[in-house]
Design a protein around this motif. Structure first.
Motif, PDB file in Angstrom:
ATOM      1  N   GLN A  24       0.824  -1.207   0.000  1.00  9.70           N
ATOM      2  CA  GLN A  24       0.000   0.000   0.000  1.00  9.70           C
ATOM      3  C   GLN A  24       0.859   1.259   0.000  1.00  9.70           C
ATOM      4  OE1 GLN A  24      -2.991   0.188  -0.750  1.00  9.70           O
ATOM      5  NE2 GLN A  24      -4.121  -1.559   0.027  1.00  9.70           N
ATOM      6  N   ILE A  25       1.910   1.269   0.805  1.00  4.76           N
ATOM      7  CA  ILE A  25       2.803   2.436   0.841  1.00  4.76           C
ATOM      8  C   ILE A  25       3.524   2.589  -0.488  1.00  4.76           C
ATOM      9  CG2 ILE A  25       4.942   3.313   1.895  1.00  4.76           C
ATOM     10  CD1 ILE A  25       3.836   2.246   4.585  1.00  4.76           C
ATOM     11  N   TRP A  26       3.954   1.496  -1.082  1.00  2.00           N
ATOM     12  CA  TRP A  26       4.637   1.537  -2.372  1.00  2.00           C
ATOM     13  C   TRP A  26       3.713   2.071  -3.467  1.00  2.00           C
ATOM     14  CZ3 TRP A  26       4.473  -2.487  -6.470  1.00  2.00           C
ATOM     15  CH2 TRP A  26       5.392  -2.231  -7.490  1.00  2.00           C
ATOM     16  N   LEU A  27       2.436   1.651  -3.460  1.00  2.00           N
ATOM     17  CA  LEU A  27       1.496   2.065  -4.502  1.00  2.00           C
ATOM     18  C   LEU A  27       0.933   3.468  -4.292  1.00  2.00           C
ATOM     19  CD1 LEU A  27      -0.596  -1.211  -4.957  1.00  2.00           C
ATOM     20  CD2 LEU A  27       1.057  -0.232  -6.575  1.00  2.00           C
ATOM     21  N   ARG A  28       0.692   3.856  -3.038  1.00  2.00           N
ATOM     22  CA  ARG A  28      -0.060   5.091  -2.765  1.00  2.00           C
ATOM     23  C   ARG A  28       0.711   6.131  -1.963  1.00  2.00           C
ATOM     24  NH1 ARG A  28      -3.486   0.922  -3.110  1.00  2.00           N
ATOM     25  NH2 ARG A  28      -5.457   1.215  -4.181  1.00  2.00           N
ATOM     26  N   GLY A  29       1.878   5.791  -1.495  1.00  2.00           N
ATOM     27  CA  GLY A  29       2.630   6.706  -0.640  1.00  2.00           C
ATOM     28  C   GLY A  29       2.335   6.425   0.820  1.00  2.00           C
ATOM     29  N   LEU A  79      -3.478   4.849   5.138  1.00  2.00           N
ATOM     30  CA  LEU A  79      -4.917   5.015   5.365  1.00  2.00           C
ATOM     31  C   LEU A  79      -5.726   3.928   4.655  1.00  2.00           C
ATOM     32  CD1 LEU A  79      -5.281   8.903   5.185  1.00  2.00           C
ATOM     33  CD2 LEU A  79      -5.438   7.433   7.209  1.00  2.00           C
ATOM     34  N   GLU A  80      -5.337   3.582   3.431  1.00  2.00           N
ATOM     35  CA  GLU A  80      -6.036   2.528   2.691  1.00  2.00           C
ATOM     36  C   GLU A  80      -5.862   1.181   3.399  1.00  2.00           C
ATOM     37  OE1 GLU A  80      -8.276   1.057  -0.727  1.00  2.00           O
ATOM     38  OE2 GLU A  80      -8.038   3.011   0.218  1.00  2.00           O
ATOM     39  N   TRP A  81      -4.650   0.927   3.874  1.00  2.00           N
ATOM     40  CA  TRP A  81      -4.355  -0.293   4.617  1.00  2.00           C
ATOM     41  C   TRP A  81      -5.239  -0.375   5.868  1.00  2.00           C
ATOM     42  CZ3 TRP A  81      -2.155  -1.060   9.531  1.00  2.00           C
ATOM     43  CH2 TRP A  81      -1.641  -2.334   9.784  1.00  2.00           C
TER      44      TRP A  81
END
Length: 180
Positions: free
Chosen positions: A48-53, A59-61
């Protein structure tokens, strides 16, 4: 209802590996190991961090994990499923986010419900299943806030299924449907 788009790679691949490993261990050992869940959660956060920052990915996680947890927690509290099942949907949610998690839960409920109904019928336990459902629904209305969980009489089980398999099937079905 429209199916949300398939999450970007490597999310589908990671989720497919996760549910296959979880279903396999659930079949073999009738449990989903915490090690599988922990590795899945760390991997989901990294992806998630790799894809969205860092902020949006985190937050998505968190939103997906919270959605998965909230959807199955009531069933765990009613002793309708094991904690590993709740943690598995929580982990799947951490990968795919809340919208896809909700659809996976619906598909899983359908698959698990049909499987459980078939199991009860094949074992001649359908009447016990109906009695159990009546007792559970009745206990929602009759139990006072002061009653403890141990004071509630549990109905006799009509049989258990490895719910990780139903969750894997629901997850794969939703991911497959999102490709079209």
């Amino acid at each position: 209802m429209t199916v949300p788009p398939l999450p970007p790679q490597p999310v589908p691949l990671c989720v497919i590996v996760l549910v296959i490993v979880a279903a396999s261990t659930d079949i073999a050992a009738r449990r989903i190991p915490n090690r599988v869940i922990a590795i899945g959660l760390v991997a989901a956060l990294c992806v998630q961090i790799w894809l969205r920052g860092p902020l949006n990915g985190g937050l998505e996680w968190l939103a997906g994990a919270a959605c998965g947890f909230a959807l199955l927690l009531p069933f765990y509290l009613l002793r309708g499923m094991a904690a590993g099942d709740v943690k598995l949907l929580l982990t799947i949610g951490a990968f795919v986010g809340p919208a896809v998690t909700f659809r996976i839960a619906l598909a899983t409920f359908l698959i698990g419900g049909v499987w459980s109904l078939g199991l009860a019928v094949s074992r001649g336990r359908f009447r016990q299943l109906i009695a159990n459902l009546r007792q559970i629904v009745g206990s929602w209305r009759l139990v006072s806030p002061q009653a403890s969980a141990s004071s509630i009489v549990s109905p006799g089980s009509v049989g258990a299924i490895p719910y990780g398999v139903a969750m894997a099937a629901g997850t794969l079905g939703v991911l497959f449907a999102a490709t079209f």
